[in-house]
Design a protein around this motif. Structure first.
Motif, mmCIF file in Angstrom:
data_model
loop_
_atom_site.group_PDB
_atom_site.id
_atom_site.type_symbol
_atom_site.label_atom_id
_atom_site.label_comp_id
_atom_site.label_asym_id
_atom_site.label_seq_id
_atom_site.Cartn_x
_atom_site.Cartn_y
_atom_site.Cartn_z
ATOM 1 N N ALA A 132 0.815 -1.214 0.000
ATOM 2 C CA ALA A 132 0.000 0.000 0.000
ATOM 3 C C ALA A 132 0.852 1.268 0.000
ATOM 4 N N GLY A 133 2.178 1.100 0.017
ATOM 5 C CA GLY A 133 3.062 2.254 -0.100
ATOM 6 C C GLY A 133 3.800 2.665 1.153
ATOM 7 N N SER A 134 3.709 1.888 2.244
ATOM 8 C CA SER A 134 4.414 2.241 3.476
ATOM 9 C C SER A 134 5.924 2.118 3.280
ATOM 10 N N GLU A 135 6.627 3.224 3.360
ATOM 11 C CA GLU A 135 8.084 3.203 3.204
ATOM 12 C C GLU A 135 8.740 2.453 4.356
ATOM 13 N N LEU A 136 8.175 2.593 5.552
ATOM 14 C CA LEU A 136 8.725 1.897 6.708
ATOM 15 C C LEU A 136 8.651 0.386 6.512
ATOM 16 N N ALA A 137 7.495 -0.105 6.071
ATOM 17 C CA ALA A 137 7.339 -1.536 5.823
ATOM 18 C C ALA A 137 8.282 -2.005 4.716
ATOM 19 N N GLN A 138 8.442 -1.206 3.691
ATOM 20 C CA GLN A 138 9.344 -1.569 2.595
ATOM 21 C C GLN A 138 10.784 -1.670 3.079
#
Length: 206
Positions: A79-85
């Motif tokens: 969904a676009g979460s940079e932290l998760a990426q």
């Protein structure tokens, strides 16, 4: 093969805090849907990250599990979460399946690695963990106590900071579960807040 042999765990259960699988063993959770048990492994303090959970007001499908850290994190990343990426891109000790801990996986981090001697937060569900082994109970003032593991006590090399850390478990379109590692408060922070993350990975037992 005997029934006893079939029931034997696929892996040897480490001691809490023992170096294992690229990090430190932090407890066992059971998937409420499948009944499968998992070892949970917490990354070292050097691998902590800081960032937003996601966008405030945006609900992410597939990020509601209290036990499946990886599925939550993958949904966040998609969904676009940079932290998760960033967490999904980690390679620690040759292991590449790291995730933001789900709510009940994170509770084990506090239960076993509490850095401070502060009185525990006693409100809401703080401490309640039906998916851990053994089952977690609501906090009392004294329980859990400060960890006996010197490396995780306040100021030591692997200690959690006494501040808020994200879980990967979404509460609503506006907030996600977090935990404050000073007093164990489990609550919901606005998704666009900048909080810390201590990554985890899991390993199937049986």
């Amino acid at each position: 093969m005997s029934a006893a042999a079939q029931a034997a765990p696929a892996v040897t259960i480490p001691e809490i805090g023992q170096a294992f699988g690229g990090g430190f063993f932090s407890g066992i959770t059971r998937d409420p849907d499948t009944g499968k048990r998992y070892l949970n492994i917490t990354a070292g303090a050097a691998h902590e990250l800081v960032g937003k959970w996601g966008e405030y007001g945006e609900k992410i499908e597939g990020a509601e599990s209290f036990t499946n850290s990886r599925a939550n994190t993958e949904a966040m990343a998609a969904a676009g979460s940079e932290l998760a990426q960033q967490v999904l891109a980690l390679d620690i000790g040759g292991f590449t399946d790291w995730a933001i801990p789900a709510r009940d996986v994170q509770e084990l981090q506090y239960r076993h690695f509490k850095p401070t001697t502060e009185v525990n937060w006693q409100y809401g569900r703080s401490g309640d963990n039906p998916n851990s082994e053994p089952v977690g109970l609501l906090h009392t003032e004294e329980s859990p106590a400060q960890t006996t593991l010197a490396a995780f006590q306040a100021g030591a090399a692997e200690a959690f900071q006494p501040r808020a850390y994200w879980s990967s478990s979404q509460r609503s379109a506006y907030n996600a579960f977090d935990m404050i590692f000073g007093d164990g408060c489990q609550y919901g922070y606005d998704k666009d807040s900048e909080l810390r993350v201590r990554p985890v990975r899991s390993q199937l037992i049986d």
